[in-house]
Design a protein around this motif. Structure first.
Motif, PDB file in Angstrom:
ATOM      1  N   UNK A  57      70.935  77.420 -46.971  1.00 26.15           N
ATOM      2  CA  UNK A  57      69.770  78.215 -47.358  1.00 26.15           C
ATOM      3  C   UNK A  57      70.108  79.705 -47.418  1.00 26.15           C
ATOM      4  N   UNK A  58      70.957  80.167 -46.514  1.00 30.23           N
ATOM      5  CA  UNK A  58      71.426  81.555 -46.560  1.00 30.23           C
ATOM      6  C   UNK A  58      72.198  81.795 -47.863  1.00 30.23           C
ATOM      7  N   UNK A  59      73.036  80.832 -48.233  1.00 33.27           N
ATOM      8  CA  UNK A  59      73.759  80.942 -49.507  1.00 33.27           C
ATOM      9  C   UNK A  59      72.802  80.945 -50.695  1.00 33.27           C
ATOM     10  N   UNK A  60      71.722  80.187 -50.602  1.00 36.01           N
ATOM     11  CA  UNK A  60      70.716  80.186 -51.673  1.00 36.01           C
ATOM     12  C   UNK A  60      70.096  81.572 -51.793  1.00 36.01           C
ATOM     13  N   UNK A  61      69.816  82.211 -50.666  1.00 37.53           N
ATOM     14  CA  UNK A  61      69.272  83.572 -50.697  1.00 37.53           C
ATOM     15  C   UNK A  61      70.239  84.516 -51.415  1.00 37.53           C
ATOM     16  N   UNK A  62      71.529  84.376 -51.117  1.00 34.50           N
ATOM     17  CA  UNK A  62      72.537  85.219 -51.766  1.00 34.50           C
ATOM     18  C   UNK A  62      72.572  84.947 -53.267  1.00 34.50           C
ATOM     19  N   UNK A  69      73.501  83.242 -63.100  1.00 33.53           N
ATOM     20  CA  UNK A  69      72.931  81.959 -63.563  1.00 33.53           C
ATOM     21  C   UNK A  69      71.527  81.777 -62.975  1.00 33.53           C
ATOM     22  N   UNK A  70      70.695  82.791 -63.159  1.00 33.98           N
ATOM     23  CA  UNK A  70      69.385  82.839 -62.493  1.00 33.98           C
ATOM     24  C   UNK A  70      68.463  81.677 -62.870  1.00 33.98           C
ATOM     25  N   UNK A  71      68.563  81.205 -64.093  1.00 31.15           N
ATOM     26  CA  UNK A  71      67.700  80.077 -64.477  1.00 31.15           C
ATOM     27  C   UNK A  71      68.144  78.784 -63.794  1.00 31.15           C
ATOM     28  N   UNK A  72      69.457  78.598 -63.690  1.00 26.05           N
ATOM     29  CA  UNK A  72      69.966  77.440 -62.948  1.00 26.05           C
ATOM     30  C   UNK A  72      69.595  77.554 -61.477  1.00 26.05           C
ATOM     31  N   UNK A  73      69.647  78.762 -60.957  1.00 27.91           N
ATOM     32  CA  UNK A  73      69.259  78.998 -59.569  1.00 27.91           C
ATOM     33  C   UNK A  73      67.791  78.625 -59.353  1.00 27.91           C
ATOM     34  N   UNK A  74      66.933  79.051 -60.264  1.00 29.40           N
ATOM     35  CA  UNK A  74      65.506  78.733 -60.150  1.00 29.40           C
ATOM     36  C   UNK A  74      65.269  77.229 -60.221  1.00 29.40           C
ATOM     37  N   UNK A  76      67.382  74.860 -59.457  1.00 26.40           N
ATOM     38  CA  UNK A  76      67.920  74.280 -58.224  1.00 26.40           C
ATOM     39  C   UNK A  76      66.932  74.458 -57.078  1.00 26.40           C
ATOM     40  N   UNK A  77      66.369  75.651 -56.967  1.00 23.13           N
ATOM     41  CA  UNK A  77      65.387  75.902 -55.914  1.00 23.13           C
ATOM     42  C   UNK A  77      64.176  74.990 -56.048  1.00 23.13           C
ATOM     43  N   UNK A  78      63.671  74.885 -57.266  1.00 24.51           N
ATOM     44  CA  UNK A  78      62.491  74.052 -57.503  1.00 24.51           C
ATOM     45  C   UNK A  78      62.770  72.604 -57.115  1.00 24.51           C
TER      46      UNK A  78
END
Length: 127
Positions: A57-62, A69-74, A76-78
């Motif tokens: 989760x800390x890595x997700x925050x980073x 790759x902000x859309x992939x990040x979003x 992944x979070x969802x």
């Protein structure tokens, strides 16, 4: 202005991951998280698994803050938030902060992530 709001929302989203990961899980500031992991994945390695989840989760925050790759990040979070909360809703509702209502809080968080990345900031294709 739009870019500034997007950045502030990214910081807020990253803060959720950081608090839940570092404080609640890695530092065991909220022991209920380890109880949830123990009930779902087994008590034998619950402490180690909880810390591992916390570091992820800390890595997700980073990742959120990096804007790489902000859309992939979003996405992944969802997927992660939805999956975690559905599992907890079904298996350990008694350990959740708001019981089964926690799913509403999770849905709101998912909406904020989606809106911030795909509606507010721009509905570009995933890159």
């Amino acid at each position: 202005m739009k870019k500034k709001i997007h950045r502030y929302l990214n910081i807020a989203i990253a803060a959720v991951w950081m608090i839940n990961g570092l404080y609640c899980k890695v530092l065991n500031g909220v022991p209920r998280h380890q109880q949830i992991v123990a009930r779902i994945l087994g008590a034998d390695h619950a402490a180690m698994l909880t810390r591992t989840i916390g570091w992820l989760e800390v890595l997700m925050a980073a990742w959120v803050l990096s804007n790489v790759k902000s859309r992939w990040c979003a996405l992944t979070q969802i997927l992660l938030v939805a999956t975690m909360n559905i599992i907890e809703f079904l298996l350990v509702p008694d350990l959740l902060l708001f019981g089964r209502i926690n799913i509403v809080v999770a849905a709101f968080f998912i909406f904020i992530i989606y809106w911030n990345q795909f509606r507010f900031y721009g509905a570009k294709t995933i890159s």
